[in-house]
Design a protein around this motif. Sequence first.
Motif, PDB file in Angstrom:
ATOM      1  N   ARG A  38       0.864  -1.390   0.094  1.00 48.50           N
ATOM      2  CA  ARG A  38       0.226   0.270  -0.110  1.00 48.50           C
ATOM      3  C   ARG A  38       0.604   0.740   0.060  1.00 48.50           C
ATOM      4  N   ILE A  39       2.120   1.256   0.737  1.00 52.30           N
ATOM      5  CA  ILE A  39       2.959   2.679   0.715  1.00 52.30           C
ATOM      6  C   ILE A  39       3.624   2.247  -0.664  1.00 52.30           C
ATOM      7  N   GLU A  40       4.426   1.706  -1.154  1.00 58.02           N
ATOM      8  CA  GLU A  40       4.346   1.293  -2.446  1.00 58.02           C
ATOM      9  C   GLU A  40       3.989   1.972  -3.469  1.00 58.02           C
ATOM     10  N   GLU A  41       2.145   1.638  -3.594  1.00 55.34           N
ATOM     11  CA  GLU A  41       1.040   2.267  -4.500  1.00 55.34           C
ATOM     12  C   GLU A  41       0.521   3.494  -4.302  1.00 55.34           C
ATOM     13  N   THR A  42       0.585   3.815  -2.519  1.00 54.19           N
ATOM     14  CA  THR A  42       0.520   5.533  -3.092  1.00 54.19           C
ATOM     15  C   THR A  42       1.574   6.726  -3.349  1.00 54.19           C
ATOM     16  N   ALA A  43       2.970   6.018  -3.148  1.00 56.52           N
ATOM     17  CA  ALA A  43       3.948   6.930  -3.622  1.00 56.52           C
ATOM     18  C   ALA A  43       4.222   6.839  -4.944  1.00 56.52           C
ATOM     19  N   ALA A  44       3.590   5.417  -5.387  1.00 53.19           N
ATOM     20  CA  ALA A  44       3.939   5.299  -7.189  1.00 53.19           C
ATOM     21  C   ALA A  44       2.834   6.842  -7.183  1.00 53.19           C
ATOM     22  N   ARG A  45       1.126   7.047  -6.930  1.00 57.10           N
ATOM     23  CA  ARG A  45       0.823   8.433  -7.005  1.00 57.10           C
ATOM     24  C   ARG A  45       1.381   9.661  -7.526  1.00 57.10           C
ATOM     25  N   PHE A  46       3.615   9.823  -6.476  1.00 60.02           N
ATOM     26  CA  PHE A  46       4.422  11.253  -6.529  1.00 60.02           C
ATOM     27  C   PHE A  46       4.577  10.932  -7.755  1.00 60.02           C
ATOM     28  N   ASP A  47       5.168  10.355  -8.123  1.00 56.74           N
ATOM     29  CA  ASP A  47       6.089   9.862  -9.487  1.00 56.74           C
ATOM     30  C   ASP A  47       5.937  11.295 -10.237  1.00 56.74           C
ATOM     31  N   GLY A  48       7.295  11.851 -10.998  1.00 55.94           N
ATOM     32  CA  GLY A  48       6.909  12.804 -11.346  1.00 55.94           C
ATOM     33  C   GLY A  48       7.247  14.265 -10.967  1.00 55.94           C
ATOM     34  N   ALA A  49       6.513  14.098  -9.286  1.00 56.64           N
ATOM     35  CA  ALA A  49       6.191  15.509  -8.856  1.00 56.64           C
ATOM     36  C   ALA A  49       7.533  15.807  -8.455  1.00 56.64           C
ATOM     37  N   ALA A  50       7.407  17.084  -8.182  1.00 55.50           N
ATOM     38  CA  ALA A  50       8.666  17.629  -7.482  1.00 55.50           C
ATOM     39  C   ALA A  50       8.694  18.032  -6.079  1.00 55.50           C
ATOM     40  N   ASP A  51      10.030  17.259  -5.841  1.00 52.91           N
ATOM     41  CA  ASP A  51      10.735  17.038  -4.781  1.00 52.91           C
ATOM     42  C   ASP A  51       9.124  17.008  -3.857  1.00 52.91           C
ATOM     43  N   PRO A  52       8.641  15.587  -3.875  1.00 47.47           N
ATOM     44  CA  PRO A  52       7.726  14.819  -2.780  1.00 47.47           C
ATOM     45  C   PRO A  52       8.026  14.338  -1.509  1.00 47.47           C
ATOM     46  N   GLN A  53       7.516  14.830  -0.417  1.00 47.44           N
ATOM     47  CA  GLN A  53       7.974  15.131   1.204  1.00 47.44           C
ATOM     48  C   GLN A  53       6.682  13.909   1.637  1.00 47.44           C
ATOM     49  N   VAL A  54       7.517  13.389   2.979  1.00 49.20           N
ATOM     50  CA  VAL A  54       6.298  12.938   3.366  1.00 49.20           C
ATOM     51  C   VAL A  54       6.335  12.838   4.740  1.00 49.20           C
ATOM     52  N   LEU A  55       6.051  13.314   5.948  1.00 45.69           N
ATOM     53  CA  LEU A  55       5.769  13.040   7.011  1.00 45.69           C
ATOM     54  C   LEU A  55       5.170  12.291   7.966  1.00 45.69           C
ATOM     55  N   VAL A  56       6.003  11.555   8.730  1.00 43.64           N
ATOM     56  CA  VAL A  56       5.896  10.693   9.286  1.00 43.64           C
ATOM     57  C   VAL A  56       5.176  11.708  11.031  1.00 43.64           C
ATOM     58  N   GLU A  57       3.447  11.404  10.703  1.00 43.85           N
ATOM     59  CA  GLU A  57       3.379  12.714  12.221  1.00 43.85           C
ATOM     60  C   GLU A  57       3.187  12.389  13.549  1.00 43.85           C
ATOM     61  N   SER A  58       2.799  11.077  13.610  1.00 44.79           N
ATOM     62  CA  SER A  58       2.926  10.589  15.100  1.00 44.79           C
ATOM     63  C   SER A  58       2.975   9.331  14.536  1.00 44.79           C
ATOM     64  N   PHE A  59       3.523   8.177  15.953  1.00 44.63           N
ATOM     65  CA  PHE A  59       2.883   6.956  16.200  1.00 44.63           C
ATOM     66  C   PHE A  59       1.866   6.996  17.336  1.00 44.63           C
ATOM     67  N   ILE A  60       1.499   5.737  17.084  1.00 44.25           N
ATOM     68  CA  ILE A  60       0.224   5.208  17.383  1.00 44.25           C
ATOM     69  C   ILE A  60      -0.390   3.687  18.301  1.00 44.25           C
ATOM     70  N   PRO A  61       0.237   3.407  19.435  1.00 43.60           N
ATOM     71  CA  PRO A  61       1.292   2.625  20.286  1.00 43.60           C
ATOM     72  C   PRO A  61      -0.477   1.067  19.801  1.00 43.60           C
TER      73      PRO A  61
END
Length: 95
Positions: free
Chosen positions: A72-95
Amino acid sequence: MPEMHFRVRWPDDSVSDCYSPSLVVKEHLEAGRRYPLAEFVERSATALNIGSERVRQKYGFACSSAMDQLRRIEETAARFDGAADPQVLVESFIP
């Protein structure tokens, strides 16, 4: 085996809650930090593969949920192929 969820914000501001079968994800990702998209995918893959292997060592089979999450991470990331400097924010850890 303690599982963990982590929340990420994608380059389009969509949010996903992700699963890890192990706390090892905290060794590879930092809450509050932005990662270049490719680095986020690589770090996630490393953590999820380690977590899956820990499950294999303990129970005798790999963690299919970790591999599904990685897909799922790889599939979602593929949506941003070709985007200029795509960044992902790790917002939080949820125990």
